[in-house]
Design an enzyme around this catalytic site. Structure first.
Site, PDB file in Angstrom:
ATOM      1  N   ASP A 312       1.032  -1.312   0.155  1.00 33.48           N
ATOM      2  CA  ASP A 312       0.058  -0.101  -0.274  1.00 33.48           C
ATOM      3  C   ASP A 312       1.029   1.321  -0.173  1.00 33.48           C
ATOM      4  O   ASP A 312       1.508   1.220   1.442  1.00 33.48           O
ATOM      5  CB  ASP A 312      -0.994  -0.062   1.412  1.00 33.48           C
ATOM      6  CG  ASP A 312      -2.202   0.791   1.227  1.00 33.48           C
ATOM      7  OD1 ASP A 312      -1.937   2.008   0.150  1.00 33.48           O
ATOM      8  OD2 ASP A 312      -3.087   1.157   1.698  1.00 33.48           O
ATOM      9  N   ARG A 314      -0.353   4.730  -0.346  1.00 38.21           N
ATOM     10  CA  ARG A 314      -0.775   5.705  -0.255  1.00 38.21           C
ATOM     11  C   ARG A 314      -0.585   6.281   1.158  1.00 38.21           C
ATOM     12  O   ARG A 314       0.210   6.079   1.831  1.00 38.21           O
ATOM     13  CB  ARG A 314      -2.173   5.683  -0.283  1.00 38.21           C
ATOM     14  CG  ARG A 314      -3.183   5.148  -1.163  1.00 38.21           C
ATOM     15  CD  ARG A 314      -4.624   4.505  -0.766  1.00 38.21           C
ATOM     16  NE  ARG A 314      -4.492   3.109  -0.334  1.00 38.21           N
ATOM     17  CZ  ARG A 314      -5.756   2.901  -0.228  1.00 38.21           C
ATOM     18  NH1 ARG A 314      -6.761   2.887   0.003  1.00 38.21           N
ATOM     19  NH2 ARG A 314      -5.597   1.338   1.172  1.00 38.21           N
TER      20      ARG A 314
HETATM   21  N1  GTP Z   1      -2.834  -2.966  -5.881  1.00 37.29           N
HETATM   22  C1  GTP Z   1      -4.005  -2.662  -5.998  1.00 37.29           C
HETATM   23  N2  GTP Z   1      -5.036  -2.030  -5.977  1.00 37.29           N
HETATM   24  C2  GTP Z   1      -6.579  -2.084  -5.671  1.00 37.29           C
HETATM   25  C3  GTP Z   1      -6.565  -3.829  -5.860  1.00 37.29           C
HETATM   26  N3  GTP Z   1      -8.366  -3.910  -5.835  1.00 37.29           N
HETATM   27  C4  GTP Z   1      -8.675  -2.566  -5.613  1.00 37.29           C
HETATM   28  N4  GTP Z   1      -6.779  -1.466  -5.683  1.00 37.29           N
HETATM   29  C5  GTP Z   1      -7.335  -0.078  -4.959  1.00 37.29           C
HETATM   30  O1  GTP Z   1      -7.533   0.051  -4.206  1.00 37.29           O
HETATM   31  C6  GTP Z   1      -7.887   1.027  -3.317  1.00 37.29           C
HETATM   32  C7  GTP Z   1      -8.783   1.512  -2.235  1.00 37.29           C
HETATM   33  O2  GTP Z   1      -9.512   2.206  -1.806  1.00 37.29           O
HETATM   34  P1  GTP Z   1     -10.081   2.488  -0.881  1.00 37.29           P
HETATM   35  O3  GTP Z   1     -11.547   2.187  -1.156  1.00 37.29           O
HETATM   36  O4  GTP Z   1     -10.094   4.282  -1.043  1.00 37.29           O
HETATM   37  O5  GTP Z   1      -9.406   2.081   0.278  1.00 37.29           O
HETATM   38  P2  GTP Z   1      -9.712   1.502   1.128  1.00 37.29           P
HETATM   39  O6  GTP Z   1      -8.586   0.902   1.887  1.00 37.29           O
HETATM   40  O7  GTP Z   1     -10.255  -0.135   0.590  1.00 37.29           O
HETATM   41  O8  GTP Z   1     -10.277   1.589   2.204  1.00 37.29           O
HETATM   42  P3  GTP Z   1     -11.850   1.479   2.627  1.00 37.29           P
HETATM   43  O9  GTP Z   1     -12.076   3.377   3.223  1.00 37.29           O
HETATM   44  O10 GTP Z   1     -12.452   0.586   3.648  1.00 37.29           O
HETATM   45  O11 GTP Z   1     -12.362   1.830   1.463  1.00 37.29           O
HETATM   46  C8  GTP Z   1      -8.008   1.654  -4.934  1.00 37.29           C
HETATM   47  O12 GTP Z   1      -6.577   3.039  -5.345  1.00 37.29           O
HETATM   48  C9  GTP Z   1      -8.136   0.857  -5.502  1.00 37.29           C
HETATM   49  O13 GTP Z   1      -8.006   1.045  -7.065  1.00 37.29           O
HETATM   50  C10 GTP Z   1      -5.961  -4.542  -5.941  1.00 37.29           C
HETATM   51  O14 GTP Z   1      -6.344  -5.408  -6.167  1.00 37.29           O
HETATM   52  N5  GTP Z   1      -4.343  -3.771  -6.355  1.00 37.29           N
END
Ligand code: GTP
Length: 379
Positions: A312, A314
């Site tokens: 992650d 971010r």
């Molecule tokens: N590297 C990667 N990124 C993913 C994948 N699936 C989704 N994402 C990314 O994961 C991120 C999810 O962001 P959020 O929904 O803000 O955060 P979260 O960590 O899921 O936490 P929540 O606040 O519970 O939603 C986005 O940037 C998506 O593009 C994956 O399989 N691999």
């Protein structure tokens, strides 16, 4: 925690203002070494001698880009310099002075000029940025020297030895991470560019505002609605073009975004939309990890690692800055991700996690289960 950081940072700043030193520690996982820092404008031959006695003899001269450009210090010098401490002290003071002109200066051969990123430690975890940031906080000319602390036998001081050294010489200690959090918590670096109401299908009207990072010009989108209680709902959402825009069923992102927009339309608060696709690795890499997940049966974590990418990547700095813009000190955070809550807590914003509408389906169930099992999400 933040109070302690504020106190330690102010003590360090005061020390520099008095012409004394600060010991800066790199507490990242890069080796935990430390540097001693002095303000350039008040350096003396005695301070250089003190540095040379307790450090490697590589003295780095950190400055901001304005000073470096003004003095034309970007290229290596062509003039020969003495290595005497008085020469070095004089050059450092000249480089640190806003009155020095480029032609006054003989380019330093025994000092190593380094130019700090304009955003300082908020952009780069390094001693150059930390040194210049401290000078700016101390309202001194943005130029300082730093040198790696070492024993006489060239071994690096461990944490305990460092504490003894600092106590013996009455020098305050500060970590780069503390300086980072201090700046993030006390400064405002977003500028509001525009704001306009947008009617949203099946939801209603929300105010859309665009903020811009004044250092990097990066944009953050905020969808907001006035709230009556003193604790707003906040959703910090990272962009997911596959889910948010195209409705991909491989994740829960669109569900969460729509749930957040709807709830915030009803109760008031902010959806902060951060442009950090694929947990910060970008769309191309995210789709490559999808292929690994399909073809090699990897989960969302191992697929990132297989590409040598962080699990992650971010940061929530811009979301924190948005909350500062709106003077939010506590909120109900629509999220299942404890990292987001911790990021706010680190800068003194209290957040209570409120579950944010995830929906399991046959395409995303492994992904969501991995978030529960390996990323500590409370879905
Ligand atoms: N590297 C990667 N990124 C993913 C994948 N699936 C989704 N994402 C990314 O994961 C991120 C999810 O962001 P959020 O929904 O803000 O955060 P979260 O960590 O899921 O936490 P929540 O606040 O519970 O939603 C986005 O940037 C998506 O593009 C994956 O399989 N691999």
């Amino acid at each position: 925690m933040l109070k302690k950081i504020q106190k330690r940072t102010i003590t360090a700043v005061n020390s520099l203002q008095k012409g004394q030193a600060v010991i800066m520690i790199d507490d990242s996982d890069r080796g935990n070494y430390s540097n001693i820092i002095f303000a350039g404008e008040s350096i003396t031959p005695e301070k250089i001698t003190f540095m040379l006695q307790n450090t490697s003899d590589m003295i780095y001269l950190a400055m901001d880009s304005t000073q470096a450009q003004r003095l034309n210090l970007i290229s290596n010098g062509d003039a020969k310099q003495g290595i005497f401490t008085k020469d070095r002290a004089q050059i450092i003071r000249m480089v640190s002075s806003s009155n020095t002109k480029s032609e006054d200066l003989i380019k330093p051969d025994n000092l190593f000029p380094l130019i700090a990123n304009d955003k300082g430690v908020l952009a780069k975890n390094s001693y150059t940025e930390a040194t210049v940031d401290l000078m700016k906080l101390a309202q001194l000319n943005p130029c300082g020297v730093f040198c790696k602390l070492m024993h006489k036998n060239s071994s690096i001081m461990n944490t305990d030895q460092l504490k003894i050294f600092a106590k013996t010489h009455t020098i305050p200690l500060l970590t780069i991470q503390e300086l980072y959090l201090y700046r993030l918590a006390t400064e405002k670096f977003l500028e509001k560019k525009v704001s306009t109401p947008i009617p949203i299908k099946n939801i209603g009207t929300l105010e859309m505002s665009v903020y811009q990072d004044k250092y990097t010009q990066e944009e953050v989108i905020v969808m907001s609605k006035e709230y009556r209680h003193n604790t707003p709902l906040v959703r910090i959402h990272s962009s997911c073009i596959t889910g948010d825009l195209f409705g991909s069923l491989k994740c829960d992102c669109q569900n969460q975004l729509h749930y957040a927009l709807n709830t915030i339309h009803q109760e008031g608060g902010y959806v902060i939309y951060l442009q950090q696709e694929g947990r910060g690795i970008g769309l191309i890499n995210k789709l490559k990890t999808y292929n690994l997940q399909i073809n090699q049966n990897m989960d969302t974590i191992d697929a990132n690692l297989a590409l040598n990418l962080p699990i992650d990547a971010r940061k929530y700095d811009l979301a924190i800055q948005v909350l500062k813009q709106y003077n939010v000190k506590k909120c109900k955070l629509l999220s299942n991700n404890p990292d987001k809550k911790n990021a706010l807590k680190n800068v003194g914003i209290k957040a209570q996690l409120v579950k944010c509408g995830s929906c399991f389906n046959k395409y995303n169930k492994t992904y969501l289960q991995t978030k529960i099992d390996r990323m500590n999400h409370q879905i």
